[in-house]
Design an enzyme around this catalytic site. Sequence first.
Site, PDB file in Angstrom:
ATOM      1  N   GLY A  65      63.989  49.682 -18.387  1.00 57.27           N
ATOM      2  CA  GLY A  65      63.035  49.180 -19.115  1.00 57.27           C
ATOM      3  C   GLY A  65      63.014  48.057 -18.770  1.00 57.27           C
ATOM      4  CG  ASP A  66      64.591  44.855 -21.418  1.00 57.03           C
ATOM      5  OD1 ASP A  66      65.334  45.851 -20.420  1.00 57.03           O
ATOM      6  OD2 ASP A  66      64.831  44.549 -21.938  1.00 57.03           O
ATOM      7  CD  GLU A  67      68.700  46.599 -17.216  1.00 56.20           C
ATOM      8  OE1 GLU A  67      69.891  46.677 -15.635  1.00 56.20           O
ATOM      9  OE2 GLU A  67      68.578  47.748 -17.279  1.00 56.20           O
TER      10      GLU A  67
END
Lengths: 341, 197
Positions: A247-249
């Site tokens: 997701g936000d990696e």
Amino acid sequence: MNLACLPQTDFQLGPEALGALMPLHLVVGSDGKLLGCGPSMQKLMESKPLIGFDFFDVFEIRRPSGLGTLAALRARAGGRIYLHARALPGTGFRGLAVPLAGGRGMLVNLSFGIGVVDAVRDHALTDADFAATDLAVELLYVVEAKSAVMQELRDLNLRLQGAKSAAEEQALTDTLTGLRNRRALDVALAQAVAGPRPFALMHLDLDFFKAVNDTLGHAAGDHVLRSVADVLLAETRSNDTVARVGGDEFVILLPGLIDPTRLEQIALRIIARLCEPIPFEASFCRIAASVGVTWSTAYERPDADTMLNDADQALYSAKRAGRGCVHLHNIQPPGSAALGA
Amino acid sequence: MHGLINRSIQCFLRDTYGAAIWSAVTREAQLGFDSFETMLTYDIAQTNAVIEAASRLLGRPRDTVLEDLGIYLVSHPNVQALRRLLRFGGVTFADFLHSLEDLPGRARLALPDIDLPQLELIDHSAADFTLICRSGLAGAGHVVVGILRAMADDYGALSVVEHLGLRNGGEAIMITLAESDFTSGRRFDLALKAVAE
């Protein structure tokens, strides 16, 4: 239909002529008894009671309701009736009853209506069972042609579905950001591990991203992710692999770069840029980032899973140390650097 | 040309001569893809390229390839749906011949954009007919000849069907019925479910 408008004609039709014109007709006598029927009606009813029996004992008029006597039927002459034979409950008819001249009973003509497809199947009807003017066979044709076309469309959809799955399977791009995806990273990493050139891995995770999503909505979140992608591409070289792996990696593979100081500088520059407020509509999204780094020469025999895991460990140690940090694997936390520290 | 027609040619070549021949035809015709889709429309130049390529690779004249396609469309087990749809045309082969002019209209009931040949039947007597076939595809009349020969067999009617070349702005086909009940032909039930073949 206003029967009074029809011109008066005086002719008689024999049973065969009547049968050819209306294969499903019934002749009802003034006493309500069935006097005759068309050949297709004969075929449908086979050995079931028909001729000589009372019309209302053999057939049940379902609509209009309350039509149980010949007088009532005569009063509705010319109107559409819905009925079925009590002996053939599965076959519905649509019909029309008209009085015979001289008060000698009634002529009732029937058709299968839209139930013709089932009727043909259930009673093994052929072309010969329909009047030459009847469009029943055309209707059967259309039903079958439509089914054949639907089958083609279903097959086409299955082929497209298969092609779509295959395309997704082979896709290497993250559709939201345009960065490489996890699959592309795995391929690039496997090549790097197998190749002679040393390389570094940077694992980056956004801080406060969930807060952006929660307060400003998913559109803002998507906008932030695209902005992060722009920063990562701007701060890396064209031959580096920048992948969004969650997701936000994000993971960045940097071939030929293993100098800890330079890696740290690059990571800090990225973090600094990601800490700048990102304008979205009327507001600003504020995030930060933490980074964990490892490089291939720190291993006797570099291995993709181990290196990803070590970069991940370094990232979480950076997170624990306070957000906006870089931690290098193999180097103890005192050697780590934090933005503005 | 409608994808269904192109796909029919593909299935004919694949079912009759094998998948390898079909692959060779796609390369020879420079299609750039390996399969036609039934519900898409293609340039007629691609249809012609496929027919020409098949003719070259099989060493058979174009007309013969087209006539074999017509026979395949009626008689091959893989395309039973089409044979059934054609049989809705009439109870006898003569009835069927009289229904041919309606064929493009019937096809359009199911597929409004299909471009079947325009057919005109002239009955010289109860047993002698001329069928004029007008199509954007040169040689489409030979496909019709194949279909008519196979349908006559299907009805069990003994008949002579000959392609007469170009006439009246189309391809002329002569049909002579020798005997209408030559054999009993193949069974046809109006209801699809009743077919147990």
